[in-house]
Write a protein that holds these residues in place. Structure first.
Motif, mmCIF file in Angstrom:
data_model
loop_
_atom_site.group_PDB
_atom_site.id
_atom_site.type_symbol
_atom_site.label_atom_id
_atom_site.label_comp_id
_atom_site.label_asym_id
_atom_site.label_seq_id
_atom_site.Cartn_x
_atom_site.Cartn_y
_atom_site.Cartn_z
ATOM 1 N N TYR A 260 0.835 -1.198 0.000
ATOM 2 C CA TYR A 260 0.000 0.000 0.000
ATOM 3 C C TYR A 260 0.871 1.249 0.000
ATOM 4 O O TYR A 260 2.057 1.212 0.346
ATOM 5 N N VAL A 261 0.249 2.358 -0.368
ATOM 6 C CA VAL A 261 0.951 3.639 -0.367
ATOM 7 C C VAL A 261 1.270 4.038 1.073
ATOM 8 O O VAL A 261 0.446 3.843 1.980
ATOM 9 N N LEU A 262 2.436 4.597 1.287
ATOM 10 C CA LEU A 262 2.831 5.012 2.625
ATOM 11 C C LEU A 262 1.856 6.073 3.159
ATOM 12 O O LEU A 262 1.342 6.880 2.391
ATOM 13 N N PRO A 263 1.590 6.059 4.466
ATOM 14 C CA PRO A 263 0.575 6.965 5.038
ATOM 15 C C PRO A 263 0.797 8.433 4.714
ATOM 16 O O PRO A 263 -0.145 9.143 4.326
ATOM 17 N N LEU A 264 2.018 8.928 4.885
ATOM 18 C CA LEU A 264 2.282 10.341 4.638
ATOM 19 C C LEU A 264 2.093 10.680 3.160
ATOM 20 O O LEU A 264 1.520 11.720 2.822
ATOM 21 N N ARG A 265 2.556 9.795 2.278
ATOM 22 C CA ARG A 265 2.396 10.041 0.844
ATOM 23 C C ARG A 265 0.919 10.020 0.460
ATOM 24 O O ARG A 265 0.476 10.835 -0.357
ATOM 25 N N LEU A 266 0.163 9.103 1.036
ATOM 26 C CA LEU A 266 -1.280 9.034 0.756
ATOM 27 C C LEU A 266 -1.964 10.316 1.192
ATOM 28 O O LEU A 266 -2.774 10.895 0.448
ATOM 29 N N TYR A 267 -1.650 10.767 2.407
ATOM 30 C CA TYR A 267 -2.281 11.981 2.922
ATOM 31 C C TYR A 267 -1.921 13.190 2.075
ATOM 32 O O TYR A 267 -2.795 13.997 1.725
ATOM 33 N N LEU A 268 -0.644 13.341 1.743
ATOM 34 C CA LEU A 268 -0.219 14.495 0.962
ATOM 35 C C LEU A 268 -0.857 14.481 -0.425
ATOM 36 O O LEU A 268 -1.281 15.529 -0.936
ATOM 37 N N THR A 269 -0.933 13.314 -1.051
ATOM 38 C CA THR A 269 -1.519 13.218 -2.389
ATOM 39 C C THR A 269 -2.976 13.649 -2.378
ATOM 40 O O THR A 269 -3.411 14.482 -3.190
#
Length: 239
Positions: A27-36
């Motif tokens: 899965y996409v990393l949490p911080l990258r998911l949030y920023l995206t």
């Protein structure tokens, strides 16, 4: 990304559980998911404001005999500022003296400056949301760590949950921008229910204990969010 989004929406809290169990390559990393998600949604909000064909309705009152005034309602507090009836002097209420002085310096050229400045106020408020969230996110994780200190989880693990939940909140904000009636009302129902289910899946416990902890976290986070909104509004006014 698609696998991550499907799990984020279908099973509240499961994405956090998978991450904490070590399944991080799927899965996409949490911080990258949030920023995206947050960046895309904030861009969509800005674009929707630019493309809005309806006439803007800021909190500015125009009158032939009186200069424009601004009124902002933040929670239960009401803030007002503007020029005196004769147009030669500045007055404001429910604001610190230094804030009032700064406003007078920015808008001291006359009532016309006040009318022009309010046109960009909404855009500056949107720009302030992103930086404000970087304060709210750690705060939310801190309140979770306080409420669930008996779970023996590290702060970073609470922060992962906070990132996933805030990513979902931003996604719901983006959905409400669609030209479909009733989406805003639906979001007011979905967001708290989703957050409750996510906390149940990640932290467990009896429902009544979960209800008490959720109420405590919501209250503390509400105070934090109100403070962040006040700071963001002041920044938009004074920047």
């Amino acid at each position: 990304m698609w696998r991550t989004l499907v799990l984020l929406f279908r099973r509240p809290g499961e994405l956090t559980r998978q991450y904490l169990r070590g399944r991080r390559k799927h899965y996409v990393l949490p911080l990258r998911l949030y920023l995206t998600i947050s960046v895309l949604v904030l861009l969509a909000v800005r674009l929707s404001n630019l493309l809005d064909a309806s006439p803007p309705q800021p909190a500015v009152q125009f009158d032939k005999d009186e200069p424009p005034k601004v009124e902002l309602n933040i929670g239960s507090a009401s803030v007002q500022f503007g020029f005196k009836p004769d147009g030669k002097g500045f007055e404001c209420s429910n604001l610190p003296a230094w804030v009032c002085k700064r406003l007078e310096q920015r808008l001291g050229t006359g009532p016309g400056a006040l009318a022009n400045d309010t046109r960009g106020l909404k855009a500056r408020l949107v720009d302030a949301i992103g930086p404000a969230m970087f304060v709210l996110l750690p705060g939310f994780a801190a309140w979770l760590a306080l409420a669930y200190r008996n779970r023996r989880l590290r702060y970073t693990e609470h922060l992962v949950f906070a990132l996933h939940v805030h990513a979902f909140w931003f996604a719901m904000l983006g959905i409400t921008l669609l030209p479909i009636g009733g989406l805003q009302g639906l979001a007011w129902i979905v967001v708290p229910v989703y957050t409750w289910l996510a906390m149940r899946r990640v932290y467990g416990g009896r429902w009544w204990a979960q209800a008490l902890r959720s109420a405590a976290v919501a209250s503390l986070y509400g105070v934090t969010m109100l403070a962040a909104l006040v700071v963001a509004a002041l920044w938009a006014l004074l920047a």
